[in-house]
Scaffold this motif. Sequence first.
Motif, PDB file in Angstrom:
ATOM      1  N   ARG A  58       0.830  -1.270   0.063  1.00  0.00           N
ATOM      2  CA  ARG A  58       0.204   0.023   0.052  1.00  0.00           C
ATOM      3  C   ARG A  58       0.851   1.276  -0.149  1.00  0.00           C
ATOM      4  O   ARG A  58       0.432   2.232  -0.626  1.00  0.00           O
ATOM      5  N   ARG A  59       1.956   1.277   0.791  1.00  0.00           N
ATOM      6  CA  ARG A  59       3.064   2.497   0.594  1.00  0.00           C
ATOM      7  C   ARG A  59       3.590   2.485  -0.966  1.00  0.00           C
ATOM      8  O   ARG A  59       3.470   3.589  -1.269  1.00  0.00           O
ATOM      9  N   MET A  60       3.745   1.544  -1.570  1.00  0.00           N
ATOM     10  CA  MET A  60       4.199   1.748  -2.788  1.00  0.00           C
ATOM     11  C   MET A  60       3.157   2.220  -3.623  1.00  0.00           C
ATOM     12  O   MET A  60       3.365   3.380  -4.526  1.00  0.00           O
ATOM     13  N   LEU A  61       2.184   1.867  -3.599  1.00  0.00           N
ATOM     14  CA  LEU A  61       1.088   2.399  -4.438  1.00  0.00           C
ATOM     15  C   LEU A  61       0.748   3.879  -4.041  1.00  0.00           C
ATOM     16  O   LEU A  61       0.506   4.786  -4.840  1.00  0.00           O
ATOM     17  N   ALA A  62       0.713   4.022  -2.787  1.00  0.00           N
ATOM     18  CA  ALA A  62       0.363   5.537  -2.276  1.00  0.00           C
ATOM     19  C   ALA A  62       1.827   6.388  -2.896  1.00  0.00           C
ATOM     20  O   ALA A  62       1.584   7.491  -3.369  1.00  0.00           O
ATOM     21  N   ARG A  63       2.900   5.997  -2.679  1.00  0.00           N
ATOM     22  CA  ARG A  63       4.096   6.805  -3.418  1.00  0.00           C
ATOM     23  C   ARG A  63       4.027   7.305  -4.715  1.00  0.00           C
ATOM     24  O   ARG A  63       4.190   8.388  -5.001  1.00  0.00           O
ATOM     25  N   ASN A  64       3.408   6.069  -5.545  1.00  0.00           N
ATOM     26  CA  ASN A  64       3.430   6.526  -7.074  1.00  0.00           C
ATOM     27  C   ASN A  64       2.283   7.357  -7.243  1.00  0.00           C
ATOM     28  O   ASN A  64       2.235   8.322  -8.109  1.00  0.00           O
ATOM     29  N   LEU A  92      10.399   4.859  -6.743  1.00  0.00           N
ATOM     30  CA  LEU A  92       9.253   4.663  -5.830  1.00  0.00           C
ATOM     31  C   LEU A  92       8.428   3.453  -5.808  1.00  0.00           C
ATOM     32  O   LEU A  92       7.945   3.140  -4.950  1.00  0.00           O
ATOM     33  N   SER A  93       8.580   2.744  -6.834  1.00  0.00           N
ATOM     34  CA  SER A  93       7.619   1.331  -6.864  1.00  0.00           C
ATOM     35  C   SER A  93       8.735   0.365  -6.537  1.00  0.00           C
ATOM     36  O   SER A  93       8.109  -0.730  -6.452  1.00  0.00           O
ATOM     37  N   GLY A  94       9.825   0.562  -6.449  1.00  0.00           N
ATOM     38  CA  GLY A  94      10.922  -0.628  -6.065  1.00  0.00           C
ATOM     39  C   GLY A  94      10.949  -1.540  -7.244  1.00  0.00           C
ATOM     40  O   GLY A  94      11.072  -2.817  -6.987  1.00  0.00           O
ATOM     41  N   MET A  95      10.782  -0.897  -8.421  1.00  0.00           N
ATOM     42  CA  MET A  95      10.587  -1.748  -9.648  1.00  0.00           C
ATOM     43  C   MET A  95       9.498  -2.716  -9.639  1.00  0.00           C
ATOM     44  O   MET A  95       9.979  -3.863 -10.596  1.00  0.00           O
ATOM     45  N   LYS A  96       8.522  -2.426  -8.941  1.00  0.00           N
ATOM     46  CA  LYS A  96       7.316  -3.116  -9.151  1.00  0.00           C
ATOM     47  C   LYS A  96       6.479  -2.561 -10.350  1.00  0.00           C
ATOM     48  O   LYS A  96       6.883  -1.456 -10.719  1.00  0.00           O
ATOM     49  N   LYS A  97       5.668  -3.507 -10.932  1.00  0.00           N
ATOM     50  CA  LYS A  97       4.904  -2.943 -12.194  1.00  0.00           C
ATOM     51  C   LYS A  97       3.615  -3.174 -11.849  1.00  0.00           C
ATOM     52  O   LYS A  97       2.704  -3.950 -12.503  1.00  0.00           O
ATOM     53  N   PRO A  98       2.880  -2.342 -10.837  1.00  0.00           N
ATOM     54  CA  PRO A  98       1.262  -2.533 -10.950  1.00  0.00           C
ATOM     55  C   PRO A  98       0.703  -2.065 -12.156  1.00  0.00           C
ATOM     56  O   PRO A  98       1.080  -1.315 -12.704  1.00  0.00           O
ATOM     57  N   LYS A  99      -0.401  -2.649 -12.225  1.00  0.00           N
ATOM     58  CA  LYS A  99      -1.492  -2.186 -13.579  1.00  0.00           C
ATOM     59  C   LYS A  99      -2.204  -1.282 -13.222  1.00  0.00           C
ATOM     60  O   LYS A  99      -2.363  -0.744 -12.025  1.00  0.00           O
ATOM     61  N   TYR A 100      -2.575  -0.608 -14.148  1.00  0.00           N
ATOM     62  CA  TYR A 100      -3.497   0.594 -13.863  1.00  0.00           C
ATOM     63  C   TYR A 100      -4.600   0.706 -13.198  1.00  0.00           C
ATOM     64  O   TYR A 100      -4.898   1.293 -12.544  1.00  0.00           O
ATOM     65  N   ARG A 101      -5.366  -0.635 -13.242  1.00  0.00           N
ATOM     66  CA  ARG A 101      -6.440  -0.873 -12.618  1.00  0.00           C
ATOM     67  C   ARG A 101      -5.965  -0.976 -11.136  1.00  0.00           C
ATOM     68  O   ARG A 101      -6.982  -0.574 -10.163  1.00  0.00           O
ATOM     69  N   THR A 102      -4.995  -1.453 -10.611  1.00  0.00           N
ATOM     70  CA  THR A 102      -4.658  -1.813  -9.214  1.00  0.00           C
ATOM     71  C   THR A 102      -4.286  -0.260  -8.676  1.00  0.00           C
ATOM     72  O   THR A 102      -4.978   0.115  -7.519  1.00  0.00           O
ATOM     73  N   LEU A 103      -3.741   0.704  -9.489  1.00  0.00           N
ATOM     74  CA  LEU A 103      -3.633   2.110  -8.936  1.00  0.00           C
ATOM     75  C   LEU A 103      -4.873   2.599  -8.886  1.00  0.00           C
ATOM     76  O   LEU A 103      -4.880   3.308  -7.852  1.00  0.00           O
ATOM     77  N   ILE A 104      -5.702   2.634  -9.906  1.00  0.00           N
ATOM     78  CA  ILE A 104      -7.120   3.391  -9.789  1.00  0.00           C
ATOM     79  C   ILE A 104      -7.690   3.000  -8.608  1.00  0.00           C
ATOM     80  O   ILE A 104      -8.473   3.744  -7.888  1.00  0.00           O
ATOM     81  N   ASN A 105      -7.925   1.696  -8.612  1.00  0.00           N
ATOM     82  CA  ASN A 105      -8.611   1.178  -7.502  1.00  0.00           C
ATOM     83  C   ASN A 105      -8.069   1.473  -6.015  1.00  0.00           C
ATOM     84  O   ASN A 105      -9.017   1.691  -5.174  1.00  0.00           O
ATOM     85  N   PHE A 106      -6.636   1.339  -5.723  1.00  0.00           N
ATOM     86  CA  PHE A 106      -6.065   1.869  -4.656  1.00  0.00           C
ATOM     87  C   PHE A 106      -6.636   3.480  -4.259  1.00  0.00           C
ATOM     88  O   PHE A 106      -7.102   3.771  -3.280  1.00  0.00           O
ATOM     89  N   ARG A 107      -6.431   4.399  -5.296  1.00  0.00           N
ATOM     90  CA  ARG A 107      -6.675   5.701  -5.253  1.00  0.00           C
ATOM     91  C   ARG A 107      -8.134   6.094  -4.872  1.00  0.00           C
ATOM     92  O   ARG A 107      -8.480   6.756  -4.076  1.00  0.00           O
ATOM     93  N   ASN A 108      -9.046   5.233  -5.508  1.00  0.00           N
ATOM     94  CA  ASN A 108     -10.413   5.444  -5.372  1.00  0.00           C
ATOM     95  C   ASN A 108     -11.111   4.869  -3.885  1.00  0.00           C
ATOM     96  O   ASN A 108     -11.897   5.493  -3.349  1.00  0.00           O
ATOM     97  N   GLU A 109     -10.329   3.881  -3.666  1.00  0.00           N
ATOM     98  CA  GLU A 109     -10.705   3.187  -2.116  1.00  0.00           C
ATOM     99  C   GLU A 109     -10.131   4.127  -0.865  1.00  0.00           C
ATOM    100  O   GLU A 109     -10.554   3.931   0.223  1.00  0.00           O
ATOM    101  N   ASN A 110      -8.992   5.028  -1.256  1.00  0.00           N
ATOM    102  CA  ASN A 110      -8.448   5.625  -0.250  1.00  0.00           C
ATOM    103  C   ASN A 110      -8.439   7.158  -0.419  1.00  0.00           C
ATOM    104  O   ASN A 110      -7.065   7.909  -0.300  1.00  0.00           O
TER     105      ASN A 110
END
Length: 124
Positions: A58-64, A92-110
């Motif tokens: 969740r920290r990685m998603l928030a940073r990005n 900021l992602s630590g070389m992880k590659k989340p998909k756009y849906r994961t990023l948007i879902n996190f943003r909308n939920e928080n």
Amino acid sequence: MVLHENSIGQVFLLPLNLRDFIPDNHICFFIEELVSRYDFGDLHSKYADTPGKKAYSRRMLARNILMGQIDGIKSGRKLEKAIHENVVYMYLSGMKKPKYRTLINFRNENEELMEEMLAITVRE
């Protein structure tokens, strides 16, 4: 005139630290420190010990997402592209590659959390 060697595709003997490619005074380091101060215990526990694929930090998603908001990136697809192509977002992602849906879902939920963090970046 002497030309520099065309070194595209060069393999390095030692692994590189992405931080070396980012200026010392870049705002991404402030974002990293800001997000590290927050307690994500409740958000992390929601995904701990659940079946399925591993969830991203969740920290990685928030940073990005925060970095994207500062850079004016509102689209999830553009943010995903930045994470794949931009060294700051890679860091900021630590070389992880989340998909756009994961990023948007996190943003909308928080939304409240992200708005609070963005307000802090503006104040400080």
